[in-house]
Design a protein around this motif. Sequence first.
Motif, PDB file in Angstrom:
ATOM      1  N   SER A 282       0.811  -1.221   0.000  1.00  0.00           N
ATOM      2  CA  SER A 282       0.000   0.000   0.000  1.00  0.00           C
ATOM      3  C   SER A 282       0.847   1.274   0.000  1.00  0.00           C
ATOM      4  N   ALA A 283       2.169   1.126  -0.106  1.00  0.00           N
ATOM      5  CA  ALA A 283       3.042   2.306  -0.001  1.00  0.00           C
ATOM      6  C   ALA A 283       2.934   3.218  -1.226  1.00  0.00           C
ATOM      7  N   LYS A 284       2.904   4.539  -0.950  1.00  0.00           N
ATOM      8  CA  LYS A 284       2.902   5.528  -2.029  1.00  0.00           C
ATOM      9  C   LYS A 284       3.959   6.564  -1.709  1.00  0.00           C
ATOM     10  N   LEU A 285       4.866   6.770  -2.653  1.00  0.00           N
ATOM     11  CA  LEU A 285       5.939   7.745  -2.431  1.00  0.00           C
ATOM     12  C   LEU A 285       5.693   8.995  -3.274  1.00  0.00           C
ATOM     13  N   ARG A 286       5.600  10.140  -2.609  1.00  0.00           N
ATOM     14  CA  ARG A 286       5.503  11.417  -3.320  1.00  0.00           C
ATOM     15  C   ARG A 286       6.750  12.239  -3.022  1.00  0.00           C
ATOM     16  N   VAL A 287       7.232  12.920  -4.048  1.00  0.00           N
ATOM     17  CA  VAL A 287       8.487  13.660  -3.923  1.00  0.00           C
ATOM     18  C   VAL A 287       8.300  15.085  -4.442  1.00  0.00           C
ATOM     19  N   ALA A 288       8.868  16.040  -3.715  1.00  0.00           N
ATOM     20  CA  ALA A 288       8.842  17.437  -4.163  1.00  0.00           C
ATOM     21  C   ALA A 288      10.204  18.069  -3.893  1.00  0.00           C
ATOM     22  N   GLU A 289      10.506  19.124  -4.664  1.00  0.00           N
ATOM     23  CA  GLU A 289      11.805  19.794  -4.494  1.00  0.00           C
ATOM     24  C   GLU A 289      11.591  21.250  -4.138  1.00  0.00           C
ATOM     25  N   LYS A 290      12.326  21.731  -3.162  1.00  0.00           N
ATOM     26  CA  LYS A 290      12.215  23.137  -2.739  1.00  0.00           C
ATOM     27  C   LYS A 290      12.807  24.029  -3.827  1.00  0.00           C
ATOM     28  N   ILE A 291      12.096  25.088  -4.116  1.00  0.00           N
ATOM     29  CA  ILE A 291      12.581  26.009  -5.179  1.00  0.00           C
ATOM     30  C   ILE A 291      13.431  27.098  -4.533  1.00  0.00           C
TER      31      ILE A 291
END
Length: 291
Positions: A282-291
């Motif tokens: 059930s794992a979901k990985l979301r990734v974001a990068e600081k601007i």
Amino acid sequence: MDKVHFPVLHREVLDALKIKKDGVYVDATLGPGGHSELILRKLDSRGKIIGIDKDIKAIEFAAKRFSDSRVILRRGSFKDMGNILLEEGISEVDGILFDLGISMIQMKDAERGFSFSSDKRLDMRMDITQALSAWDIVNNYSEKELNRILREYGEERNSRKIARLIVKNRERSPINTCSELSKIVESIYRKRGKIHPATRTFQALRIEVNKELENLNAGLYASENLLKESGRLCVISYHSLEDRIVKQFIANKVREGVFRKITRKPMTASLEEIKINPASRSAKLRVAEKI
Ligand SMILES: C[S@@+](CC[C@H](N)C(=O)[O-])C[C@H]1O[C@@H](n2cnc3c(N)ncnc32)[C@H](O)[C@@H]1O
């Protein structure tokens, strides 16, 4: 690799963090330290990891695993990450990982009262110094409150029935153990599906005991202020309530121009990984990068 706990989506997390040899990384949910160990292997002598966990047992376990001056271990909630890092003289970091939920060590330790088959007392506290436990909720919350928690945090269709049954049962004598509660929940289901009928009830109680959704929100906001430009935020969630919070947080921050989205859709575990580690299903990985 550690036999007790195989880090979920470990390849994806390592790629997503874009680890720099001399970088500073926060493992906001240290657990037994599976992800931290992999990150550590990519760092040189200038790099650092700050491992945070609410659970003193996780910190003690990790303290034995890492005798390395590049690893700083702190017991506390990731919602207080800002202060924890400040106390360590750190004001900004290159990456932050959240791997939410509980570890297999916590799950398998019957005394912790997380698993439905356990005949131990209902507990479910990640932080064993906190007063509120699942026992208090099951035996003291009003029927209305129980119904709300089961519906909102468990997305349980039968929340009303289960809340009523809990109250009816506890009038005779307190509901003490995990297995007593599972049996009560099971009794309202005629047919058993793929998942255990008490899964949603246990999820709801765990979320309420540990204030998981409030903490997640606060932890995400804390990470926003700590990440350097180009620093990466990686969040692994295990159910839709958590994932919704992460998705909305990232969407808001993209709109505000604070983050750039790295994953359009969440990354999930391969069939191969699920076979080795069913918890990754059930794992979901979301990734974001600081601007
Ligand atoms: C899934 S485990 C992490 C496993 C770890 N990534 C590994 O690979 O070994 C999640 C951990 O997060 C901790 N945790 C959950 N909520 C927390 C919070 N608000 N603050 C700090 N730790 C938390 C739990 O106690 C648990 O040990």
